[in-house]
Motif scaffolding. Structure first.
Motif: not given
Length: 325
Positions: A117-126
């Motif tokens: 969650s530090e590297k990917i700010k927008n949570p994946p959803d797919s």
């Protein structure tokens, strides 16, 4: 009285797990044998190794039935059956007719997406996020034909990821080959991918809710999400071996494994989703949320893992994907 052999994973045949049964049924002499993978257990049983109670998962039930290695469990001899959440009492893959089941579920979990969650700010959803070029060199996929092909099927919009036609498998093969330049690697098991997350090399991967909790507890910023196409789910439990000489003692052992004490331990120590509703009164709100017991609907919407009938074709697809440079 007599010998009862429980064949399971090492962590579930300890004195802690079996002590309560021994106290209640002192005349039953419990013997144990352990396996690392179910394939190993099946090979031994086919070779004549006699057991009474076995610890399989839903994916192996069709094979165990076909090989005539398990027999139906009569739930009227499982008093705690009524304590299970409704979903677990109505899993089609386990139904044996006439109020009988092939396995009594004891634990479950989801396979979805783990991400840093530090590297990917927008949570994946797919599931499509595992094909996102922004994460090139930091994506991991499991080196397991069944799971990786099912994930690709869901990403492509196929609604039934364990029943795929030859044409669908061909499209999935091309799709997985397209993903290869984006990958850091194919990982073997959860320990390997957990290490890659902890070292900061992997940012996003197929993964497990319980692993995300453990990583987060250890200070790695990892979150778990259920993709909108649905997660994969594993459901394990206890079956009775074909031809047991101890049918009543075997039913009692299956019933023992879904006792609230053992179920609450599995929830807090193994971080598994457990089916016995009585556990909810024994856990804190945080413990309930950590294993997903606050959202049982996610498990109900998930795709239950099975070994497909045409699995030989899946294996061929996977070998081609891995061999393609």
């Amino acid at each position: 009285s007599g010998d009862l052999l429980v064949y399971s994973y090492e962590e579930t045949v300890t004195d802690f797990f079996l002590g309560g049964y021994k106290d209640k049924y002192p005349k039953v002499n419990i013997k144990t044998a352990v396996y690392g993978e179910l394939d190993e257990a099946i090979a031994k049983m086919r070779g004549g190794f006699k057991v009474d109670v076995l610890n399989p998962c839903t994916d192996y039930i069709p094979l165990l039935k076909r090989l005539n290695l398990i027999e139906p469990i009569d739930v009227k001899y499982i008093p705690r059956w009524n304590d299970l959440m409704e979903y677990f009492k109505n899993i089609p893959e386990l139904a044996a007719g006439d109020g009988k089941v092939w396995m009594v579920p004891s634990d479950a979990g989801l396979e979805g997406i783990m991400y840093n969650s530090e590297k990917i700010k927008n949570p994946p959803d797919s599931w499509m996020d595992l094909w996102n070029p922004e994460y090139r060199g930091h994506i991991a996929m499991q080196d397991y034909a069944r799971n990786s092909i099912a994930v690709a099927a869901l990403a492509l919009g196929y609604s039934d990821p364990f029943h795929l036609s030859d044409d669908q498998l061909e499209k999935i093969k091309d799709f997985l080959i397209k993903q290869k330049p984006l990958l850091l690697k194919y990982f073997e098991g959860d320990e390997e991918v957990d290490t890659l997350f902890a070292e900061g090399e992997v940012w996003i991967s197929l993964g497990w809710g319980s692993d995300a909790v453990s990583l987060s507890d250890d200070g790695t910023p990892v979150e778990f999400v259920t993709p909108r196409e649905g997660a994969l789910s594993w459901i394990c439990g206890y079956s009775i071996a074909k031809g047991t000489k101890m049918p009543l003692a075997s039913h009692a052992m299956v019933n023992h494994y879904i006792s609230p004490d053992l179920q609450s331990f599995e929830a807090t120590d193994f971080e598994y989703f457990v089916p016995n509703k009585k556990v909810l009164d024994m856990l804190s709100e945080e413990e309930i949320a950590a294993v997903g017991l606050d959202n049982p609907g996610a498990l109900e919407k998930a795709h239950v893992e099975i070994i497909p009938d045409n699995y030989d074709k899946w294996l061929q697809v996977w070998e081609t994907v891995k061999a393609t440079k």
